[in-house]
Design an enzyme around this catalytic site. Structure first.
Site, PDB file in Angstrom:
ATOM      1  N   ASN A 161       0.822  -1.232   0.000  1.00 53.26           N
ATOM      2  CA  ASN A 161       0.000   0.000   0.000  1.00 53.26           C
ATOM      3  C   ASN A 161       0.848   1.271   0.000  1.00 53.26           C
ATOM      4  OD1 ASN A 161       0.725  -0.354   2.720  1.00 53.26           O
ATOM      5  ND2 ASN A 161      -1.139   0.606   3.460  1.00 53.26           N
ATOM      6  N   PRO A 185      10.178  -6.686  -0.824  1.00 52.20           N
ATOM      7  CA  PRO A 185       8.944  -5.919  -1.033  1.00 52.20           C
ATOM      8  C   PRO A 185       7.788  -6.843  -1.363  1.00 52.20           C
ATOM      9  CG  PRO A 185      10.294  -5.857  -3.011  1.00 52.20           C
ATOM     10  CD  PRO A 185      11.054  -6.674  -1.997  1.00 52.20           C
ATOM     11  N   ALA A 186       6.582  -6.294  -1.374  1.00 50.41           N
ATOM     12  CA  ALA A 186       5.422  -7.084  -1.805  1.00 50.41           C
ATOM     13  C   ALA A 186       5.539  -7.356  -3.303  1.00 50.41           C
ATOM     14  CB  ALA A 186       4.147  -6.303  -1.509  1.00 50.41           C
ATOM     15  N   GLY A 237       2.891  -4.966   7.607  1.00 50.57           N
ATOM     16  CA  GLY A 237       1.898  -5.705   6.837  1.00 50.57           C
ATOM     17  C   GLY A 237       0.755  -6.109   7.746  1.00 50.57           C
ATOM     18  N   SER A 238       0.075  -7.167   7.349  1.00 51.92           N
ATOM     19  CA  SER A 238      -1.129  -7.556   8.094  1.00 51.92           C
ATOM     20  C   SER A 238      -0.767  -8.205   9.436  1.00 51.92           C
ATOM     21  CB  SER A 238      -1.938  -8.544   7.254  1.00 51.92           C
ATOM     22  OG  SER A 238      -1.167  -9.701   7.034  1.00 51.92           O
ATOM     23  N   GLU A 259       4.937  -3.554  12.360  1.00 49.01           N
ATOM     24  CA  GLU A 259       3.971  -2.475  12.097  1.00 49.01           C
ATOM     25  C   GLU A 259       2.794  -3.133  11.397  1.00 49.01           C
ATOM     26  OE1 GLU A 259       4.070   0.623  13.007  1.00 49.01           O
ATOM     27  OE2 GLU A 259       6.135   0.740  13.704  1.00 49.01           O
ATOM     28  N   LEU A 260       1.720  -3.367  12.151  1.00 46.83           N
ATOM     29  CA  LEU A 260       0.646  -4.225  11.619  1.00 46.83           C
ATOM     30  C   LEU A 260      -0.627  -3.432  11.332  1.00 46.83           C
ATOM     31  CD1 LEU A 260       1.391  -7.225  14.001  1.00 46.83           C
ATOM     32  CD2 LEU A 260       2.364  -6.737  11.754  1.00 46.83           C
ATOM     33  N   GLU A 390     -10.138  -4.939   9.864  1.00 53.04           N
ATOM     34  CA  GLU A 390      -9.580  -3.782   9.154  1.00 53.04           C
ATOM     35  C   GLU A 390     -10.105  -3.883   7.732  1.00 53.04           C
ATOM     36  OE1 GLU A 390      -5.427  -4.240   8.181  1.00 53.04           O
ATOM     37  OE2 GLU A 390      -5.110  -2.095   8.425  1.00 53.04           O
TER      38      GLU A 390
HETATM   39  N1  NAD Z   1       1.315  -0.244  10.849  1.00 55.25           N
HETATM   40  C1  NAD Z   1       1.837   0.216   9.738  1.00 55.25           C
HETATM   41  O1  NAD Z   1       2.724   1.049   9.730  1.00 55.25           O
HETATM   42  C2  NAD Z   1       1.330  -0.270   8.417  1.00 55.25           C
HETATM   43  C3  NAD Z   1       1.698   0.422   7.256  1.00 55.25           C
HETATM   44  C4  NAD Z   1       1.262  -0.061   6.028  1.00 55.25           C
HETATM   45  C5  NAD Z   1       0.484  -1.213   5.964  1.00 55.25           C
HETATM   46  N2  NAD Z   1       0.150  -1.851   7.103  1.00 55.25           N
HETATM   47  C6  NAD Z   1      -0.697  -3.053   7.051  1.00 55.25           C
HETATM   48  O2  NAD Z   1      -0.362  -3.876   5.945  1.00 55.25           O
HETATM   49  C7  NAD Z   1      -1.505  -4.609   5.512  1.00 55.25           C
HETATM   50  C8  NAD Z   1      -1.670  -4.495   4.012  1.00 55.25           C
HETATM   51  O3  NAD Z   1      -0.535  -4.890   3.358  1.00 55.25           O
HETATM   52  P1  NAD Z   1      -0.360  -6.332   2.695  1.00 55.25           P
HETATM   53  O4  NAD Z   1      -1.659  -6.856   2.194  1.00 55.25           O
HETATM   54  O5  NAD Z   1       0.810  -6.230   1.765  1.00 55.25           O
HETATM   55  O6  NAD Z   1       0.043  -7.194   3.961  1.00 55.25           O
HETATM   56  P2  NAD Z   1       0.545  -8.726   3.980  1.00 55.25           P
HETATM   57  O7  NAD Z   1       0.739  -9.072   5.395  1.00 55.25           O
HETATM   58  O8  NAD Z   1      -0.293  -9.597   3.143  1.00 55.25           O
HETATM   59  O9  NAD Z   1       1.951  -8.640   3.233  1.00 55.25           O
HETATM   60  C9  NAD Z   1       3.028  -7.892   3.762  1.00 55.25           C
HETATM   61  C10 NAD Z   1       4.330  -8.512   3.289  1.00 55.25           C
HETATM   62  O10 NAD Z   1       4.392  -9.867   3.733  1.00 55.25           O
HETATM   63  C11 NAD Z   1       4.539 -10.749   2.620  1.00 55.25           C
HETATM   64  N3  NAD Z   1       3.736 -11.948   2.878  1.00 55.25           N
HETATM   65  C12 NAD Z   1       2.448 -12.163   2.556  1.00 55.25           C
HETATM   66  N4  NAD Z   1       2.055 -13.377   2.965  1.00 55.25           N
HETATM   67  C13 NAD Z   1       3.104 -13.938   3.579  1.00 55.25           C
HETATM   68  C14 NAD Z   1       3.311 -15.183   4.234  1.00 55.25           C
HETATM   69  N5  NAD Z   1       2.355 -16.087   4.322  1.00 55.25           N
HETATM   70  N6  NAD Z   1       4.528 -15.412   4.773  1.00 55.25           N
HETATM   71  C15 NAD Z   1       5.481 -14.501   4.689  1.00 55.25           C
HETATM   72  N7  NAD Z   1       5.360 -13.307   4.060  1.00 55.25           N
HETATM   73  C16 NAD Z   1       4.176 -13.022   3.524  1.00 55.25           C
HETATM   74  C17 NAD Z   1       4.037  -9.981   1.430  1.00 55.25           C
HETATM   75  O11 NAD Z   1       4.623 -10.449   0.224  1.00 55.25           O
HETATM   76  C18 NAD Z   1       4.480  -8.562   1.771  1.00 55.25           C
HETATM   77  O12 NAD Z   1       5.830  -8.365   1.457  1.00 55.25           O
HETATM   78  C19 NAD Z   1      -2.661  -3.981   6.270  1.00 55.25           C
HETATM   79  O13 NAD Z   1      -3.011  -4.808   7.333  1.00 55.25           O
HETATM   80  C20 NAD Z   1      -2.098  -2.662   6.768  1.00 55.25           C
HETATM   81  O14 NAD Z   1      -2.721  -2.117   7.902  1.00 55.25           O
HETATM   82  C21 NAD Z   1       0.560  -1.426   8.331  1.00 55.25           C
HETATM   83  N1  LIG Z   2      -0.282   5.956   6.184  1.00 53.27           N
HETATM   84  C1  LIG Z   2       0.745   5.243   6.903  1.00 53.27           C
HETATM   85  C2  LIG Z   2       1.091   3.950   6.282  1.00 53.27           C
HETATM   86  C3  LIG Z   2       0.004   2.950   6.557  1.00 53.27           C
HETATM   87  O1  LIG Z   2      -0.582   2.301   5.725  1.00 53.27           O
HETATM   88  C4  LIG Z   2       1.907   6.157   7.149  1.00 53.27           C
HETATM   89  O2  LIG Z   2       1.683   7.365   7.157  1.00 53.27           O
HETATM   90  O3  LIG Z   2       3.013   5.732   7.379  1.00 53.27           O
END
Ligand code: NAD
Ligand SMILES: N[C@@H](CC=O)C(=O)O
Length: 493
Positions: A161, A185-186, A237-238, A259-260, A390
């Site tokens: 994102n 990265p993703a 990530g999630s 950072e979830l 979420e």
């Molecule tokens: N708290 C923060 O600062 C913050 C900032 C941005 C996004 N997010 C969170 O990120 C999430 C959205 O991003 P997303 O869909 O890319 O998250 P995700 O958890 O699906 O993926 C994040 C990363 O993990 C990898 N990944 C995915 N599945 C995996 C697995 N089974 N094993 C190991 N690695 C794996 C992905 O390729 C990616 O690089 C949301 O929950 C959002 O709130 C949090």
């Molecule tokens: N908006 C956040 C990222 C979360 O998705 C930030 O400001 O770092």
């Protein structure tokens, strides 16, 4: 259909992993297409690396660590500042790459490049201030103190994102501390990370210090977590994947920063002008088409102004333009893929089946398969997915509340604890809410809350540790205590 990408500097568009200063193919010949979520067109391909190649990245980071940590802090700072200058100079190309792979509108992408670059400058400076301390000695003839030392190799796993800023917020801190990094990265948004690598090389960051690996996410993450030589794992990530990686990192007792997900409440007090509050709530909900960890998901409005608030919210929401982020005047781009659209639709269906009211949001108006029109639901309750999960989509849920104690209970009724918004001008209410809300970040009367000086992070299931600010670099530093004994009378106290 393949889409050609027009950049002022075409060398910023890379389709290989970057290990030890070399652009690398996958040894097994596996690759994956990366598509533009707005059009479905293929932008390019990335290699899926084999396990030995991931371990090769660890070898490279290990070898580079010896020299990188030995540089003086000001020498590392110079290179980070050169990287910062290059990010600024190539802002337009970086924003183009980001909009094409992620979908966010170009102005938002430019904003993210600026935001991402600002962490590089911040940590270039912070790297010069990793002070240890002197400790008044309780041991006769001894001097005591601490030194700060880099933890070693850091694995950085990031989401789609915010494809650039989520990397720089980690990598700049780690590099400034003297660590070397392996970025994963993703797969949806690898090209921003690879452009960062190209610019890091041009900035004089030596081979092996900044590596980007690509591959099957569970495969790559498992290897990085199991590697004893990787001393720190920083994941954004999630919550679901964060828990998994924490578990996988337990065997090697890594330093883990997470950072979830978030599920931010947006609380509107009875003293607020409903229009002012509604405009702020729309801004806090729909950035990045709702795919933002800070998105205002549960909008809790005092019952005395609820109806007026909803009217203004719906009016402002109707003025948002949904479309391809490359076009001007677009406010919301597509969601990242079809699954995200399906999930958004199912969350709306679930809410409606449990009694919510659909005020606005006609999906027949969506300009393409990955687009989701903004939705406004009222009468949202804790039984609904839109409250519990979420939603990561442009779905806003509004609920009325009667008093401060009730709204505190409602706001805290979530496993998440990242960010909360409070809109009121009553100082007593502000203080009461600020103290009672179980969130890592509380923003009062402001949608914007982030930036380099800020300790960004959550409590509860939203994470561990803080990024940015004066403590963000600590995630990549060890404290070494020393005791210099037998110094004689010169030791003092
Ligand atoms: N708290 C923060 O600062 C913050 C900032 C941005 C996004 N997010 C969170 O990120 C999430 C959205 O991003 P997303 O869909 O890319 O998250 P995700 O958890 O699906 O993926 C994040 C990363 O993990 C990898 N990944 C995915 N599945 C995996 C697995 N089974 N094993 C190991 N690695 C794996 C992905 O390729 C990616 O690089 C949301 O929950 C959002 O709130 C949090
Ligand atoms: N908006 C956040 C990222 C979360 O998705 C930030 O400001 O770092």
């Amino acid at each position: 259909m393949t889409q050609s990408i027009k950049l002022e500097d075409p060398r910023l568009f890379r389709q290989h992993a970057y290990i030890d200063g070399k652009w690398t193919y996958g040894d097994g010949g596996r690759d994956e297409a990366v598509t533009d979520p707005a059009t479905g067109a293929v932008l390019g391909h990335i290699p899926l690396l084999e396990a030995d190649q991931i371990r090769g990245a660890v070898d490279a980071a290990e070898a580079a660590f010896v020299h990188w940590r030995a540089l003086r802090a000001d020498e590392r700072c110079e290179r980070l500042l050169a990287w910062y200058d290059l990010l600024q100079a190539h802002r337009e190309d970086l924003a183009t790459i980001m909009t094409l792979e992620q979908g966010k509108p170009m102005p938002d992408a430019r904003g993210e490049v600026e935001y991402g670059a600002s962490f590089v400058r911040w940590f270039a400076e912070e790297g010069k201030r990793t002070f240890g301390e002197t400790i008044p000695s309780h041991i006769p003839n001894a001097a005591l103190g601490t030194l700060k030392e880099p933890v070693g190799i850091a694995a950085l796993i990031t989401p789609w994102n915010f494809p650039l800023a989520m990397i720089t917020r980690k990598a700049a801190a780690a590099l400034a501390a003297g660590c070397t990094v392996i970025v994963k990265p993703a797969n949806e948004t690898p090209f921003s990370a690879l452009a960062l690598a190209e610019l890091a090389e041009r900035a004089g960051i030596p081979a092996g210090v900044f590596n980007v690996v690509l591959g099957d996410p569970p495969e790559v993450s498992k290897i990085l977590c199991a590697e004893e030589r990787v001393k720190a794992l920083s994941f954004t990530g999630s919550t679901r994947v964060g828990r998994l990686l924490l578990e996988q990192s337990a065997h090697t007792v890594k330093r883990v920063s997470l950072e979830l997900g978030g599920n931010a409440p947006f609380i509107v007090g009875p003293d607020m002008d409903p229009k002012e509050a509604a405009l702020a709530a729309v801004a806090a909900k729909f950035q990045t088409a709702g795919q933002d960890c800070l998105a205002a998901n549960r909008i809790l409005v005092h019952e005395s102004i609820h109806d007026a608030f909803v009217e203004h919210f719906a009016e402002r929401m109707a003025a948002l333009t949904v479309g391809n982020g490359m076009q001007s005047e677009v406010d919301l781009g597509p969601l990242i893929h079809g699954q995200a659209v399906e999930k958004a639709a199912s969350i709306v269906d679930d809410a409606l089946s449990r009694g919510a009211t659909l005020v606005a949001g006609d999906q027949n108006q969506a300009p393409g398969p990955n687009f989701f029109m903004p939705v406004l639901l009222t009468g949202v309750t804790p039984q609904m997915q839109v409250w519990r999960e979420e939603n990561f989509a442009p779905v806003a849920g509004v609920t009325a509340y009667a008093d401060d104690d009730q709204v505190i209970e409602m706001a805290n009724d979530t496993e998440y604890g990242l960010a909360a918004y409070v809109y009121t001008h009553d100082i007593r209410r502000i203080w009461k809410l600020l103290r009672a809300l179980e969130f890592g970040m509380v923003s009062v009367n402001s949608v914007k809350m982030t930036g380099p000086p800020v300790p960004f992070g959550g409590v509860k299931q939203s994470g561990l540790g803080r990024e940015g600010g004066i403590t963000g670099i600590d995630e990549y530093l060890e404290t070494k205590y020393y005791c210099l004994g037998a110094l004689g009378s010169v030791s003092g106290s």
